[in-house]
Design a protein around this motif. Structure first.
Motif, PDB file in Angstrom:
ATOM      1  N   THR B  61       8.532  -0.783  -5.688  1.00  0.00           N
ATOM      2  CA  THR B  61       7.356  -0.224  -5.012  1.00  0.00           C
ATOM      3  C   THR B  61       7.269  -0.740  -3.583  1.00  0.00           C
ATOM      4  N   GLN B  62       7.050   0.184  -2.634  1.00  0.00           N
ATOM      5  CA  GLN B  62       6.948  -0.194  -1.214  1.00  0.00           C
ATOM      6  C   GLN B  62       5.497  -0.505  -0.865  1.00  0.00           C
ATOM      7  N   PHE B  63       4.982  -1.619  -1.430  1.00  0.00           N
ATOM      8  CA  PHE B  63       3.585  -1.982  -1.180  1.00  0.00           C
ATOM      9  C   PHE B  63       3.300  -2.220   0.299  1.00  0.00           C
ATOM     10  N   GLY B  64       4.340  -2.538   1.078  1.00  0.00           N
ATOM     11  CA  GLY B  64       4.121  -2.997   2.447  1.00  0.00           C
ATOM     12  C   GLY B  64       3.707  -1.916   3.422  1.00  0.00           C
ATOM     13  N   VAL B  65       4.025  -0.645   3.112  1.00  0.00           N
ATOM     14  CA  VAL B  65       3.808   0.429   4.104  1.00  0.00           C
ATOM     15  C   VAL B  65       2.337   0.536   4.532  1.00  0.00           C
ATOM     16  N   PRO B  66       1.379   0.736   3.581  1.00  0.00           N
ATOM     17  CA  PRO B  66      -0.017   0.846   4.045  1.00  0.00           C
ATOM     18  C   PRO B  66      -0.528  -0.433   4.679  1.00  0.00           C
ATOM     19  N   VAL B  67      -0.006  -1.598   4.247  1.00  0.00           N
ATOM     20  CA  VAL B  67      -0.464  -2.875   4.820  1.00  0.00           C
ATOM     21  C   VAL B  67      -0.082  -2.947   6.296  1.00  0.00           C
ATOM     22  N   VAL B  68       1.149  -2.532   6.617  1.00  0.00           N
ATOM     23  CA  VAL B  68       1.601  -2.581   8.013  1.00  0.00           C
ATOM     24  C   VAL B  68       0.794  -1.594   8.867  1.00  0.00           C
ATOM     25  N   ILE B  69       0.548  -0.388   8.325  1.00  0.00           N
ATOM     26  CA  ILE B  69      -0.247   0.594   9.071  1.00  0.00           C
ATOM     27  C   ILE B  69      -1.657   0.042   9.316  1.00  0.00           C
ATOM     28  N   ALA B  70      -2.250  -0.586   8.277  1.00  0.00           N
ATOM     29  CA  ALA B  70      -3.593  -1.166   8.433  1.00  0.00           C
ATOM     30  C   ALA B  70      -3.585  -2.241   9.505  1.00  0.00           C
ATOM     31  N   ALA B  71      -2.526  -3.055   9.562  1.00  0.00           N
ATOM     32  CA  ALA B  71      -2.433  -4.105  10.580  1.00  0.00           C
ATOM     33  C   ALA B  71      -2.372  -3.489  11.971  1.00  0.00           C
TER      34      ALA B  71
END
Lengths: 193, 205
Positions: B61-71
């Motif tokens: 799972t690519q959990f990081g994608v929305p986190v990076v966009i939010a950052a």
């Protein structure tokens, strides 16, 4: 109350129940085709439970990600923002709720997308997308649009009713933009034919 | 430093921490005996399987994608604070959107990872470790920091400073009629050419 704010409140009040309904629909279905004609077994995954379809196992609750919890919290923030949309704090709450909904639905989307890569050595696995993710998408779009529409946008600069002339170079000894008015000496004299 | 300036700094720090956290391990499921490591290390960008030949069992799972966009949204919100005063509300609203996005994705990530660490058929006799790792806690810390930063960004601006000296009254039961005023009593000054005036004391004040 302006028309755009009313539209925004309507969008928020539609988005919130839509998100909660989506949280109870099937995210994806996994079907295991067992070998040697032993039939197949299907599992339906929602945001709360896993259900074994057509099997005495029934519902498996433990150890399953409850991704519906942040969705419900976000939906209640949307409703709170819509109901009190006259106040600044409520409009900002609606924006926060829409962002919270988008964040959790997006991560859930990645979780569901990854399910399509699932493999198992003992059976042939078939993954099918359920109706929940598209509905989450619609709810997110409505929530974001509503949250933006209810905000109080700063007034636009007034449009001038006369022609606007932009000076492109700095010289001010040129011909004036609308030319030099023509002096008509005949206008002062009586018109003689 | 004003509260808003502190909010800008904290928002930038929270965005940086969130991005760093996606590259750190979220969880570890497996056996960790001497030289015999078997298991799955989950990060924000997939799952590292040890040994490699077991790859494909754990979900990627690519959990990081929305986190990076939010950052990124959070950073934009912090940067928009440098707009002129009448447009500055845009930065504060963008910060709310970034914080909400971060909170939603971290919350869902936490729920998904926690569920993978607490399976229904867990059996302690297998000796399988189910560990939360630093990446997940750092994500939670970054979210808390982003919330604090957003609250600080919405702090009321500092009140204007009054010109001149400030006098604080320390005695609550002051009597305005009999007390000496804070700056003393004004010395009456007569004009120098006044018939009754003297040169001494004539130029005080």
């Amino acid at each position: 109350m302006t028309r755009s704010r009313l539209l925004g409140i309507a969008a928020l009040l539609i988005a919130a129940p839509l998100a909660i309904v989506a949280a109870f629909l099937v995210l994806y279905t996994e079907t295991y085709e067992l070998r040697a004609g032993e039939g197949s077994r299907s599992y339906e995954y929602t945001s709360w439970v896993v259900t074994a379809v057509g099997s005495p196992e029934g519902t498996i609750v433990g150890g399953y990600p409850l991704v519906g919890v942040p969705v419900v919290v976000a939906a209640s923030l949307l409703v709170l923002g819509a109901v009190r949309a006259g106040a600044l704090w409520a409009r900002l709450t609606a924006l926060g709720g829409a962002a919270l909904l988008l964040g959790s639905a997006w991560t859930t989307g990645h979780h569901v997308l990854a399910a399509f890569g699932d493999e198992t050595p003992v059976a042939n696995l078939d993954v099918e997308l359920g109706p929940a993710m598209p509905l989450f998408g619609v709810a997110c779009v409505l929530a974001l649009a509503g949250a933006l529409l209810v905000q109080q946008w700063p007034a636009r600069a007034a449009e001038p009713d006369v022609a606007v002339v932009h000076r492109v170079d700095g010289a001010d000894d040129d011909t004036p933009p609308f030319g030099i008015p023509v002096v008509d000496p005949a206008a002062d004299e009586p018109h003689v034919r | 430093m004003s509260r808003r300036a502190l909010g800008v700094v904290l928002a930038a720090v929270a965005a940086g921490l969130a991005v760093v956290a996606t590259f750190l391990p979220y969880s570890w499921v497996g056996l960790d005996r001497d030289e015999d490591r078997v298991g799955f290390l989950t990060t924000g960008w997939g799952t590292r399987t040890e040994p490699e030949r077991l790859a494909g069992i754990a979900r990627e799972t690519q959990f990081g994608v929305p986190v990076v966009i939010a950052a990124v949204v959070l950073l934009i919100g912090a940067a928009l604070v440098f707009l002129p005063e009448h447009q500055r509300r845009a930065g504060r609203s963008t910060a709310i959107a970034g914080t909400g996005l971060l909170a939603g994705s971290v919350w869902t990530t936490f729920v998904v990872v926690a569920a993978s660490l607490e399976p229904a058929d867990q059996d302690v006799r297998t000796g399988l470790a189910h560990d939360y790792r630093e990446g997940l806690w750092l994500l939670v810390a970054a979210t808390a920091l982003a919330v604090v930063a957003t609250v600080l960004l919405h702090a009321a601006p500092p009140p204007p400073r009054p010109a001149g000296a400030i006098v604080h009254r320390v005695d609550d039961e002051a009597d305005d009629d009999t007390d000496t005023p804070p700056f003393g009593l004004a010395v009456p000054v007569l004009p120098p050419d006044h018939p009754g005036g003297t040169d001494q004391g004539g130029r005080t004040g």
